[in-house]
Write an enzyme that holds these catalytic residues in place. Structure first.
Site, short mmCIF file in Angstrom:
data_model
loop_
_atom_site.label_atom_id
_atom_site.label_comp_id
_atom_site.label_asym_id
_atom_site.label_seq_id
_atom_site.Cartn_x
_atom_site.Cartn_y
_atom_site.Cartn_z
N HIS A 265 0.69 -1.23 0.13
CA HIS A 265 -0.07 -0.09 0.07
C HIS A 265 0.81 1.25 0.12
CE1 HIS A 265 -3.17 2.89 0.84
NE2 HIS A 265 -3.78 2.00 0.61
N ASP B 83 -8.33 -4.81 -0.12
CA ASP B 83 -8.58 -5.62 -1.23
C ASP B 83 -8.15 -7.06 -1.03
OD1 ASP B 83 -10.03 -3.99 -2.42
OD2 ASP B 83 -7.96 -3.18 -3.44
N1 ACO Z 1 4.07 -7.72 -4.94
C1 ACO Z 1 5.55 -7.59 -5.04
N2 ACO Z 1 6.13 -6.57 -4.99
C2 ACO Z 1 5.51 -5.58 -4.46
C3 ACO Z 1 4.26 -5.44 -4.38
C4 ACO Z 1 3.45 -6.61 -4.36
N3 ACO Z 1 2.15 -6.66 -4.24
N4 ACO Z 1 3.69 -4.26 -4.13
C5 ACO Z 1 4.97 -3.45 -3.99
N5 ACO Z 1 6.12 -4.39 -4.32
C6 ACO Z 1 7.45 -4.04 -4.18
C7 ACO Z 1 7.90 -3.21 -5.58
O1 ACO Z 1 8.30 -3.83 -6.79
C8 ACO Z 1 8.91 -2.18 -5.04
O2 ACO Z 1 10.27 -2.91 -4.99
P1 ACO Z 1 11.75 -2.30 -4.95
O3 ACO Z 1 11.85 -1.37 -3.91
O4 ACO Z 1 12.81 -3.51 -4.93
O5 ACO Z 1 11.47 -1.94 -6.47
C9 ACO Z 1 8.73 -1.82 -3.33
O6 ACO Z 1 7.84 -3.07 -3.08
C10 ACO Z 1 7.71 -0.76 -3.42
O7 ACO Z 1 6.64 -0.69 -4.33
P2 ACO Z 1 6.11 0.65 -5.06
O8 ACO Z 1 5.49 -0.10 -6.23
O9 ACO Z 1 7.17 1.51 -5.38
O10 ACO Z 1 5.03 1.12 -4.11
P3 ACO Z 1 3.92 2.19 -4.42
O11 ACO Z 1 3.69 2.76 -3.10
O12 ACO Z 1 4.22 2.93 -5.61
O13 ACO Z 1 2.70 1.12 -4.89
C11 ACO Z 1 0.82 -0.40 -4.83
C12 ACO Z 1 1.81 0.66 -3.89
C13 ACO Z 1 0.57 0.29 -5.95
C14 ACO Z 1 -0.33 -0.83 -3.85
C15 ACO Z 1 1.66 -1.74 -4.86
O14 ACO Z 1 1.84 -2.16 -3.34
C16 ACO Z 1 0.99 -2.69 -5.53
O15 ACO Z 1 1.13 -2.80 -6.90
N6 ACO Z 1 0.25 -3.63 -4.75
C17 ACO Z 1 -0.61 -4.64 -5.70
C18 ACO Z 1 -1.96 -4.02 -6.18
C19 ACO Z 1 -2.95 -3.73 -4.94
O16 ACO Z 1 -2.99 -4.87 -4.29
N7 ACO Z 1 -3.36 -2.61 -4.91
C20 ACO Z 1 -4.46 -2.06 -4.07
C21 ACO Z 1 -3.99 -1.20 -3.24
S1 ACO Z 1 -5.20 -0.79 -1.73
C22 ACO Z 1 -6.45 0.23 -2.71
O17 ACO Z 1 -6.15 0.92 -3.52
C23 ACO Z 1 -7.78 0.17 -2.31
#
Ligand code: ACO
Length: 428
Positions: free
Chosen positions: A307, A364
């Protein structure tokens, strides 16, 4: 005592005021930075940028705190009705009994949608994704109520639009579902409460009235409350930015629905169930999926994990996990997907990659499992989210308008070509 931050650019120092919120959060007010220094700030994805001052929702991602207008999400989910929470978000205070009954009465008055709108449904392909229909029809409402397009609306006109939105979204959403399954639409039943009326429009058939199970009704109330607002997230920011151009409220909300649809935002609830189904069908060990999620060359991510703001736990996920357990046991449902979800959660939470990045299950991860148990099909999950989020979007929009916020228009750092002369095609 006024606080200042000092910024030094090319050897010159500038003092910028520090703003302190009611929970002691600090923000550097950079409004004058460009005028003073010629520089702007750069923050891709707005990860560290406050877009506004807001009194609607307080969120502390480090400590897993979420409050609407000062009330904790745990208490609201336990004790309040979705209509009370909607009133609270939009008007700032919990309603008295009389205020609540007037609010519910107004909403009940507007649950029908214009019969002309029914023809829209006929034009959509069967199996059209309900989110596409919901977004288009919400925007279309502005054409049925042209007064709403006037940016200088009176308070009464705005209130009427708010009632219409809250009243008509369940009807539009349920009818989008009926289109999806190819069943005749069911008209609103105004003696039912907000959630039950929606369930009735979803599941009643001409041959058979739908019997509302109180377990289902309670779970839906809780889910709607947990989704009702989440401060400046992608869809709320979209609603505010579209509304800041003085586009009408129906269209601003429609834009929010589209933003919510993406799998990185509200669309994740559908993606979670699809992921769990693939894991179930595939039968490979969970470690293989975890490794896929960790592999930077593989686009797969563990849906429902991570998140932008919660870096400890998502308080909504905690409540939903318990609610999912309750619903499944009370309804006597044995779903293999919940076992996979629990195992996945355990493996991920003990994995260095997820621990190091503070990746925890978000709202979610478990909401899809409850929706599934309630008999709601996967394609409707994000619509359910929109149904819950509507009062939050309205509250965010209303605050932006009442505060007379300027049109949202970020700046950029240009990285393209410097000026060059046009060369005719034959000389290129
Ligand atoms: N699975 C694997 N790796 C992940 C995940 C995941 N679900 N989420 C983040 N990471 C990793 C990224 O690859 C990144 O790794 P790095 O630092 O080695 O490059 C690190 O964790 C940080 O992730 P970001 O994408 O920079 O974090 P951001 O804050 O931009 O994204 C997000 C947050 C979009 C929610 C992301 O965690 C994601 O895509 N999750 C899966 C989708 C999801 O569940 N979305 C619902 C969010 S809740 C809502 O909107 C109601």
């Amino acid at each position: 005592m006024e606080e200042f931050a000092e910024v030094k650019i090319s050897g010159k120092s500038y003092e910028l005021p520090v703003i302190t919120g009611t929970e002691d959060e600090k923000g550097i007010d950079i409004t004058k930075l460009r005028a003073l220094s010629g520089a702007i700030t750069l923050d891709s994805g707005f990860k560290n940028t406050g877009a506004t001052k807001s009194a609607v929702t307080y969120l502390d991602g480090e400590n897993g705190i979420l409050r609407y207008r000062g009330y904790s999400i745990e208490e609201l989910a336990e004790k309040a009705s979705f209509m009370e929470v909607s009133y609270l978000l939009i008007n700032g205070e919990l309603p008295t009994t009389a205020q609540l009954s007037e609010f519910e009465g107004e909403i009940t008055n507007h649950t029908l949608i214009h019969e002309d709108m029914k023809r829209f449904f006929e034009a959509y392909p069967s199996k059209a994704h309900p989110m596409g229909i919901v977004a288009s029809l919400l925007c279309s409402l502005s054409t049925f109520y042209p007064d709403s397009q006037n940016p200088n609306r009176t308070e009464e006109e705005i209130e009427l639009t708010i009632f219409r939105l809250l009243a008509k979204l369940p009807t539009i959403a349920a009818w989008a579902y009926k289109n999806f399954v190819g069943h005749p639409v069911v008209y609103p039943k105004n003696e039912l409460n907000y959630g039950d009326n929606f369930l009735n429009m979803m599941f009643s058939l001409p041959s058979e009235d739908y019997k509302i199970d109180p377990v289902v009704s309670d779970a839906l109330n809780k889910l709607l409350i947990l989704h009702a607002d989440h401060e400046q997230n992608c869809s709320a920011s979209t609603v505010r930015i579209v509304g800041s151009s003085h586009a009408n409220l129906y269209s601003s909300i429609s834009a929010g629905v589209i933003a919510l649809w993406g799998p990185l935002h509200g669309g994740a609830n559908q993606a979670v169930i699809e992921m769990l189904e693939s894991i179930h069908a595939d039968g490979s060990p969970l470690e293989d999926w975890i490794n896929k999620a960790k592999d930077k060359n593989d686009p797969f991510r563990l849906m429902g994990f991570g998140h932008r703001v919660y870096k400890n736990f998502d308080p909504r996920a905690k409540i939903i996990k318990k609610a999912a357990d309750d619903v499944l046991s009370k309804l006597g449902i044995n779903d293999p997907l919940i076992d996979i979800a629990k195992q996945l959660e355990e493996v991920a939470l003990n994995d260095e990659y997820f621990k190091a990045r503070n990746l925890y299950p978000n709202v979610d991860f478990y909401s899809g499992i409850i929706y599934k148990a309630l008999g709601i099909p996967t394609e409707m999950f994000t619509v359910m989210f929109a149904l819950g989020r509507l009062p939050g979007w309205i509250a965010q929009w209303k605050e932006m308008i009442e505060n007379k916020e300027p049109i949202g228009r970020p700046r950029q750092i240009y990285t393209g070509e410097n000026e060059r002369s046009f060369v005719t095609a034959e000389k290129r």
